[in-house]
Structure formats: structure tokens, C-alpha cells
Enzyme design. Structure first.
Site, short mmCIF file in Angstrom:
data_model
loop_
_atom_site.label_atom_id
_atom_site.label_comp_id
_atom_site.label_asym_id
_atom_site.label_seq_id
_atom_site.Cartn_x
_atom_site.Cartn_y
_atom_site.Cartn_z
N ASN A 179 0.87 -1.19 0.00
CA ASN A 179 0.00 0.00 0.00
C ASN A 179 0.90 1.23 0.00
O ASN A 179 1.54 1.53 1.00
CB ASN A 179 -0.89 -0.04 1.26
CG ASN A 179 -1.72 1.21 1.43
OD1 ASN A 179 -1.84 2.02 0.51
ND2 ASN A 179 -2.30 1.37 2.61
N TRP A 180 0.93 1.92 -1.13
CA TRP A 180 1.84 3.07 -1.24
C TRP A 180 1.26 4.34 -0.60
O TRP A 180 1.93 5.37 -0.57
CB TRP A 180 2.17 3.32 -2.73
CG TRP A 180 3.10 2.29 -3.28
CD1 TRP A 180 3.78 1.33 -2.58
CD2 TRP A 180 3.49 2.12 -4.66
NE1 TRP A 180 4.56 0.58 -3.42
CE2 TRP A 180 4.41 1.04 -4.71
CE3 TRP A 180 3.15 2.77 -5.84
CZ2 TRP A 180 4.98 0.60 -5.90
CZ3 TRP A 180 3.73 2.34 -7.02
CH2 TRP A 180 4.64 1.27 -7.05
N LYS A 181 0.04 4.27 -0.12
CA LYS A 181 -0.59 5.42 0.54
C LYS A 181 -0.44 6.67 -0.35
O LYS A 181 -0.43 6.56 -1.56
CB LYS A 181 -0.01 5.60 1.95
CG LYS A 181 -0.07 4.28 2.74
CD LYS A 181 0.27 4.40 4.19
CE LYS A 181 0.18 3.04 4.86
NZ LYS A 181 0.45 3.06 6.27
N GLU A 185 -6.01 4.43 8.51
CA GLU A 185 -5.87 5.87 8.24
C GLU A 185 -7.18 6.47 7.72
O GLU A 185 -7.46 7.64 7.96
CB GLU A 185 -4.70 6.10 7.27
CG GLU A 185 -3.38 5.86 7.99
CD GLU A 185 -2.28 5.27 7.13
OE1 GLU A 185 -2.40 5.29 5.90
OE2 GLU A 185 -1.30 4.77 7.71
N GLY A 197 3.28 1.84 10.87
CA GLY A 197 4.29 2.88 10.67
C GLY A 197 5.12 3.20 11.90
O GLY A 197 5.85 4.17 11.91
N GLY A 240 3.21 -1.21 4.27
CA GLY A 240 3.23 0.20 3.93
C GLY A 240 4.66 0.55 3.56
O GLY A 240 5.11 0.35 2.44
N GLY A 241 5.41 1.04 4.56
CA GLY A 241 6.76 1.53 4.34
C GLY A 241 7.67 0.55 3.59
O GLY A 241 8.44 0.97 2.71
P1 PGA Z 1 3.53 -0.04 7.69
O1 PGA Z 1 2.01 0.18 7.23
O2 PGA Z 1 4.00 -1.31 7.02
O3 PGA Z 1 4.26 1.17 7.20
O4 PGA Z 1 3.52 -0.17 9.16
C1 PGA Z 1 1.14 -0.90 7.29
C2 PGA Z 1 -0.25 -0.50 6.96
O5 PGA Z 1 -0.55 0.68 6.76
O6 PGA Z 1 -1.11 -1.37 6.89
#
Ligand code: PGA
Length: 223
Positions: free
Chosen positions: A9-11, A100, A153, A205-206
């Protein structure tokens, strides 16, 4: 080890140039990526779904595409929204209910259920996020992702054992759904989640943003 589902998930990160760089690097590792036969699903921001789709088709990368969110409405006068018909032209998956979205946009179970109904109307596969074992999962969901809010995160992931316990409890209520763990997953801890029987994959995410760290994580899933 079983071949996991890996959702990136690149947000709200990356411009078109960054995405092009990621794809160019991915193409060089196409043989390894394609071993996952479509179980890698990347969720770019809306404006880049088209670019991402064109590039993976052109380069024969067998990667799934997901949207990060969806409108609860049909096509029509809903300024700023992106309807399922529009997403469906590019993506096969959609994330609904990410923490989020719940935290910053105050999305409720009722609203999220409407999004699931819309997604299913056009045949999108739904990846639905929950933060604990007691949270509501609507009918129509295909995959749930357990991601404790504090782990996202933060660099402080849930333990594999506790994540497995939460996911096993969710699976008791939803036995047909596939499951993901999300929250500070990295190349160093991904194997510990994948060695838990009830966890079918991870939501990143990251760790999905830079291709080299993403690729190191994929390699861990092949040993
Ligand atoms: P993260 O994000 O890997 O950066 O902790 C995970 C997520 O948003 O599901």
C-alpha cells in the site's frame, strides 16, 4: 514456506517519476516477481493506476493492482470521489477500512459497508482492514487484514504469536476469508508471520515503497 499474498500500500506517497523508477527496477527482477504468480498486489495512488497498469502489461509483470479506497456512491455528482466503475478499469482489488481512513476521515462501519457493496457490484476483490478481533467485517469481503493501530508505521510490530491468535479468532467467525497481517512488517520479520499457519500474507506500507527493500522482503518469502 507457503507462497504468501503480499500487498503493498503506497498510501499518498510517490510521484509519477518515482513510480516509473520502482517499475523499472521491478522489471529487472521480473523472473522472481513472477514466481509469486499474481499474489503480489500493489496499491498506487489513484492518479497512477493507469501508469502502473500500462507498465505491468507492457513488461509482463504478473502483479495485481489494488486501489487504496473507493467511493460509497455510484457514478455521478459526488465531487472528489472515485467510483467503482472507474477503479475497475485498472484494478482488481480495493482496500477498504484502512486505519488511516478510519482515523483521519472518520469512516464508520456503516460507510465502509456501503463501499464493500459498491466494490462487489463490479466484482472487485475487497481487502478489509480491522484493528482487533472484535471489529465488524461486512459480507462480501474476500481478504481481511489484521493491523493494530499502534503497529502501523511505528516500527513496533505485533508479535507473530499474538497476531496469529487475533487472526485465528477472526477466522473462526469468517472461515472462508483469507488473512493478512499488517503493521511494521519488514524483510527481517516477514518470515515469522508467514510461518504462522493461519496467516496467508502481509500488508506492507513503508516496506513496499523502495523497490530494493521490497525485493529483499520478497526474497525472504522464497527461502
Ligand atoms: P507499515 O504500514 O507497514 O508502514 O507499518 C502498514 C499499513 O498501513 O497497513
Amino acid at each position: 514456506m507457503k507462497r504468501p499474498i503480499i500487498v503493498g500500500n503506497w498510501k499518498s506517497n510517490k510521484t509519477g517519476a518515482d513510480i516509473q523508477t520502482w517499475i523499472d527496477e521491478a522489471v529487472k527482477q521480473k523472473d522472481i516477481i513472477n514466481i509469486f504468480s499474481g499474489q503480489i498486489i500493489i496499491c498506487p495512488p489513484f492518479p497512477y493506476l493507469d501508469l502502473f497498469l500500462r507498465e505491468i502489461l507492457k513488461n509482463e509483470l504478473h502483479v495485481g493492482i489494488g486501489a487504496q479506497d473507493i467511493s460509497p456512491f455510484e457514478l455521478g455528482a459526488f465531487t472528489g470521489e472515485v467510483a467503482v466503475e472507474q477503479v475497475k478499469e485498472y484494478a482488481s482489488f480495493v482496500i477498504i477500512g484502512h486505519t488511516e481512513r478510519r482515523k483521519y476521515f472518520l469512516e464508520s462501519d456503516e460507510l465502509l459497508s456501503k463501499k464493500v457493496v459498491q466494490a462487489k457490484r463490479v466484482g472487485l476483490s475487497v481487502i478489509y482492514c480491522v484493528n482487533d478481533e472484535d471489529m465488524f467485517i461486512p459480507d462480501g469481503v474476500d481478504v481481511f487484514s489484521y493491523e493494530p493501530t499502534w503497529a502501523i508505521g511505528s516500527g513496533k510490530p505485533d508479535t507473530p504469536e499474538h497476531a496469529a491468535e487475533m487472526i485465528a479468532n477472526l477466522k473462526k467467525l469468517h472461515p472462508t476469508l483469507l488473512s493478512l497481517y499488517g503493521g511494521s512488517v519488514t524483510k527481517d520479520n516477514v518470515s515469522s508471520y508467514m510461518s504462522q499457519n493461519c496467516i496467508d500474507g502481509v500488508l506492507l506500507g513503508g516496506a513496499s515503497l523502495k523497490f530494493d527493500s521490497f525485493f529483499s522482503l520478497l526474497q525472504q518469502c522464497l527461502v
